[in-house]
Design a protein around this motif. Sequence first.
Motif, PDB file in Angstrom:
ATOM      1  N   ILE A  87       0.980  -0.944  -0.141  1.00  0.00           N
ATOM      2  CA  ILE A  87       0.016   0.243  -0.329  1.00  0.00           C
ATOM      3  C   ILE A  87       0.981   0.888  -0.095  1.00  0.00           C
ATOM      4  CG2 ILE A  87      -2.514   0.337   0.779  1.00  0.00           C
ATOM      5  CD1 ILE A  87      -2.043  -0.021   3.850  1.00  0.00           C
ATOM      6  N   ARG A  88       0.494   1.622  -0.891  1.00  0.00           N
ATOM      7  CA  ARG A  88       1.144   3.353  -1.157  1.00  0.00           C
ATOM      8  C   ARG A  88      -0.102   4.939  -0.004  1.00  0.00           C
ATOM      9  NH1 ARG A  88       5.232   2.802  -5.556  1.00  0.00           N
ATOM     10  NH2 ARG A  88       5.819   0.901  -5.286  1.00  0.00           N
ATOM     11  N   GLY A  89       0.734   5.121   0.295  1.00  0.00           N
ATOM     12  CA  GLY A  89       0.154   6.436   1.315  1.00  0.00           C
ATOM     13  C   GLY A  89       0.298   7.988   1.655  1.00  0.00           C
ATOM     14  N   GLU A  90       0.271   8.395   2.036  1.00  0.00           N
ATOM     15  CA  GLU A  90       1.464   9.880   2.094  1.00  0.00           C
ATOM     16  C   GLU A  90       2.265   9.781   3.510  1.00  0.00           C
ATOM     17  OE1 GLU A  90      -0.164  14.276   3.923  1.00  0.00           O
ATOM     18  OE2 GLU A  90      -1.659  12.884   3.741  1.00  0.00           O
ATOM     19  N   SER A  91       3.454  10.312   3.454  1.00  0.00           N
ATOM     20  CA  SER A  91       3.738   9.954   4.353  1.00  0.00           C
ATOM     21  C   SER A  91       3.823  11.441   5.496  1.00  0.00           C
ATOM     22  CB  SER A  91       5.164   9.991   3.714  1.00  0.00           C
ATOM     23  OG  SER A  91       6.666   9.842   4.989  1.00  0.00           O
ATOM     24  N   ILE A  92       3.916  10.647   6.835  1.00  0.00           N
ATOM     25  CA  ILE A  92       3.603  11.929   7.786  1.00  0.00           C
ATOM     26  C   ILE A  92       4.217  11.701   9.202  1.00  0.00           C
ATOM     27  CG2 ILE A  92       0.762  12.775   7.020  1.00  0.00           C
ATOM     28  CD1 ILE A  92      -0.238  10.706   8.934  1.00  0.00           C
ATOM     29  N   SER A  93       4.846  12.578   9.536  1.00  0.00           N
ATOM     30  CA  SER A  93       4.982  12.436  11.404  1.00  0.00           C
ATOM     31  C   SER A  93       4.547  11.620  11.791  1.00  0.00           C
ATOM     32  CB  SER A  93       4.990  13.929  11.326  1.00  0.00           C
ATOM     33  OG  SER A  93       4.301  14.394  12.289  1.00  0.00           O
ATOM     34  N   VAL A  94       5.081  10.807  12.761  1.00  0.00           N
ATOM     35  CA  VAL A  94       4.059  10.249  13.908  1.00  0.00           C
ATOM     36  C   VAL A  94       3.084  11.120  14.626  1.00  0.00           C
ATOM     37  CG1 VAL A  94       3.915   8.570  15.767  1.00  0.00           C
ATOM     38  CG2 VAL A  94       5.473   8.720  14.134  1.00  0.00           C
ATOM     39  N   ILE A  95       3.399  12.389  14.843  1.00  0.00           N
ATOM     40  CA  ILE A  95       2.725  13.103  15.531  1.00  0.00           C
ATOM     41  C   ILE A  95       1.363  14.234  14.650  1.00  0.00           C
ATOM     42  CG2 ILE A  95       2.536  15.572  15.983  1.00  0.00           C
ATOM     43  CD1 ILE A  95       5.200  15.109  17.279  1.00  0.00           C
ATOM     44  N   GLU A  96       1.161  13.638  13.476  1.00  0.00           N
ATOM     45  CA  GLU A  96       0.290  14.218  12.662  1.00  0.00           C
ATOM     46  C   GLU A  96      -0.433  12.571  12.963  1.00  0.00           C
ATOM     47  OE1 GLU A  96      -2.702  16.162   9.988  1.00  0.00           O
ATOM     48  OE2 GLU A  96      -0.928  16.766  11.963  1.00  0.00           O
ATOM     49  N   ALA A  97       0.188  11.534  12.286  1.00  0.00           N
ATOM     50  CA  ALA A  97      -0.531  10.259  12.310  1.00  0.00           C
ATOM     51  C   ALA A  97      -1.851  10.271  13.226  1.00  0.00           C
ATOM     52  CB  ALA A  97       0.240   8.988  12.247  1.00  0.00           C
ATOM     53  N   ARG A  98      -1.407  10.365  14.729  1.00  0.00           N
ATOM     54  CA  ARG A  98      -1.674  10.423  15.835  1.00  0.00           C
ATOM     55  C   ARG A  98      -2.742  11.358  16.006  1.00  0.00           C
ATOM     56  NH1 ARG A  98       2.573   7.951  19.833  1.00  0.00           N
ATOM     57  NH2 ARG A  98       3.189   6.103  19.407  1.00  0.00           N
ATOM     58  N   ILE A  99      -2.720  12.809  15.142  1.00  0.00           N
ATOM     59  CA  ILE A  99      -3.635  13.597  15.677  1.00  0.00           C
ATOM     60  C   ILE A  99      -5.102  12.669  14.614  1.00  0.00           C
ATOM     61  CG2 ILE A  99      -4.436  15.327  14.754  1.00  0.00           C
ATOM     62  CD1 ILE A  99      -1.546  16.488  15.866  1.00  0.00           C
ATOM     63  N   ARG A 100      -4.149  12.843  13.159  1.00  0.00           N
ATOM     64  CA  ARG A 100      -5.827  11.840  12.226  1.00  0.00           C
ATOM     65  C   ARG A 100      -6.028  11.434  12.640  1.00  0.00           C
ATOM     66  NH1 ARG A 100      -2.678  12.276   6.481  1.00  0.00           N
ATOM     67  NH2 ARG A 100      -2.083  14.830   6.768  1.00  0.00           N
ATOM     68  N   ALA A 101      -5.754   9.759  13.576  1.00  0.00           N
ATOM     69  CA  ALA A 101      -5.959   8.514  13.544  1.00  0.00           C
ATOM     70  C   ALA A 101      -7.519   9.589  14.668  1.00  0.00           C
ATOM     71  CB  ALA A 101      -5.372   7.671  14.375  1.00  0.00           C
ATOM     72  N   THR A 102      -7.762  10.071  15.120  1.00  0.00           N
ATOM     73  CA  THR A 102      -8.478  10.948  16.843  1.00  0.00           C
ATOM     74  C   THR A 102      -9.385  11.397  15.223  1.00  0.00           C
ATOM     75  OG1 THR A 102      -7.390  13.357  16.654  1.00  0.00           O
ATOM     76  CG2 THR A 102      -7.275  10.915  18.202  1.00  0.00           C
ATOM     77  N   ARG A 103     -10.033  11.445  14.400  1.00  0.00           N
ATOM     78  CA  ARG A 103     -10.583  12.275  13.235  1.00  0.00           C
ATOM     79  C   ARG A 103     -11.064  11.293  12.616  1.00  0.00           C
ATOM     80  NH1 ARG A 103      -6.052  16.606  11.470  1.00  0.00           N
ATOM     81  NH2 ARG A 103      -6.106  18.487  13.139  1.00  0.00           N
ATOM     82  N   HIS A 104     -10.680   9.687  12.259  1.00  0.00           N
ATOM     83  CA  HIS A 104     -11.681   9.177  11.603  1.00  0.00           C
ATOM     84  C   HIS A 104     -12.292   8.164  12.625  1.00  0.00           C
ATOM     85  CE1 HIS A 104      -9.743  11.258   8.537  1.00  0.00           C
ATOM     86  NE2 HIS A 104      -8.644  10.859   8.826  1.00  0.00           N
ATOM     87  N   GLU A 105     -13.343   7.578  11.782  1.00  0.00           N
ATOM     88  CA  GLU A 105     -13.995   6.216  12.764  1.00  0.00           C
ATOM     89  C   GLU A 105     -12.463   5.264  12.488  1.00  0.00           C
ATOM     90  OE1 GLU A 105     -17.624   3.508  12.433  1.00  0.00           O
ATOM     91  OE2 GLU A 105     -17.820   6.084  11.908  1.00  0.00           O
ATOM     92  N   ARG A 106     -12.710   5.278  11.112  1.00  0.00           N
ATOM     93  CA  ARG A 106     -11.663   4.105  10.717  1.00  0.00           C
ATOM     94  C   ARG A 106     -10.210   4.540  10.353  1.00  0.00           C
ATOM     95  NH1 ARG A 106     -13.111  -0.906   9.949  1.00  0.00           N
ATOM     96  NH2 ARG A 106     -15.654  -0.904   9.215  1.00  0.00           N
ATOM     97  N   VAL A 107      -9.628   3.810  11.079  1.00  0.00           N
ATOM     98  CA  VAL A 107      -7.681   4.373  11.497  1.00  0.00           C
ATOM     99  C   VAL A 107      -7.627   3.231  10.090  1.00  0.00           C
ATOM    100  CG1 VAL A 107      -6.061   4.330  12.593  1.00  0.00           C
ATOM    101  CG2 VAL A 107      -8.024   5.203  13.359  1.00  0.00           C
ATOM    102  N   MET A 108      -6.217   4.289   9.152  1.00  0.00           N
ATOM    103  CA  MET A 108      -6.159   3.220   8.180  1.00  0.00           C
ATOM    104  C   MET A 108      -4.606   4.116   7.881  1.00  0.00           C
ATOM    105  SD  MET A 108      -8.849   2.693   4.948  1.00  0.00           S
ATOM    106  CE  MET A 108      -9.967   2.241   4.631  1.00  0.00           C
ATOM    107  N   ILE A 109      -3.528   3.628   9.590  1.00  0.00           N
ATOM    108  CA  ILE A 109      -2.658   4.591   8.536  1.00  0.00           C
ATOM    109  C   ILE A 109      -1.590   3.438  10.313  1.00  0.00           C
ATOM    110  CG2 ILE A 109      -0.648   6.613  10.359  1.00  0.00           C
ATOM    111  CD1 ILE A 109      -3.360   7.945  10.440  1.00  0.00           C
ATOM    112  N   VAL A 110      -0.196   3.260   9.285  1.00  0.00           N
ATOM    113  CA  VAL A 110       0.864   2.150   9.903  1.00  0.00           C
ATOM    114  C   VAL A 110       1.946   3.380  10.095  1.00  0.00           C
ATOM    115  CG1 VAL A 110       2.324   0.663   9.208  1.00  0.00           C
ATOM    116  CG2 VAL A 110      -0.040   0.580   8.656  1.00  0.00           C
ATOM    117  N   GLU A 111       2.440   2.960  11.175  1.00  0.00           N
ATOM    118  CA  GLU A 111       3.884   3.561  11.859  1.00  0.00           C
ATOM    119  C   GLU A 111       4.337   3.075  11.089  1.00  0.00           C
ATOM    120  OE1 GLU A 111       3.932   4.851  16.489  1.00  0.00           O
ATOM    121  OE2 GLU A 111       2.000   5.942  15.799  1.00  0.00           O
ATOM    122  N   ILE A 112       6.163   3.851  10.352  1.00  0.00           N
ATOM    123  CA  ILE A 112       6.698   2.710   9.871  1.00  0.00           C
ATOM    124  C   ILE A 112       8.318   3.274  10.470  1.00  0.00           C
ATOM    125  CG2 ILE A 112       6.119   2.702   7.904  1.00  0.00           C
ATOM    126  CD1 ILE A 112       7.785   4.753   6.986  1.00  0.00           C
TER     127      ILE A 112
END
Length: 146
Positions: free
Chosen positions: A46-71
């Motif tokens: 899967i390819r997606g948008e590269s973001i910081s872990v801090i931003e990922a954790r903020i985004r995860a609170t905004r979505h019912e379905r989390v589609m984020i992987v910390e690499i």
Amino acid sequence: MQPDLLALPARPAYQKYAVDVRPSTIDGQGVFALEPIPRWRKIGEIRGESISVIEARIRATRHERVMIVEISEDKAIDFHKSADPMRYTNHSCQNNARLSIQQGRVEFYSLRAISPGEEITVSYGETHHEGRLACQCGVPGCVRRL
């Protein structure tokens, strides 16, 4: 019966086997094999948008379905806008594939032969849900929480 290879959908080169996204008995949408997948083979990524872990954790609170992987400790990939079908891979306590992070890519490999029509699943392993999310795989020996 072998699927008609001419009828399989077009896919990017990094998607090694044909898959289909459709409703899953596990949760929401799932990824299903359209052709036989041998053991120990790369299925796709899967390819997606590269973001910081801090931003990922903020985004995860905004979505019912989390589609984020910390690499890594600093980087994550957000798949919300990805068109890659593997982003719909569900968790199962008796998974038939594994998720692997290779050079910043999120890749999927079969652990055993996967038959056409079978849902491709991975173990999510450690998550930030901290046991608050119910596991819905329903297999014998299910851990019941993610």
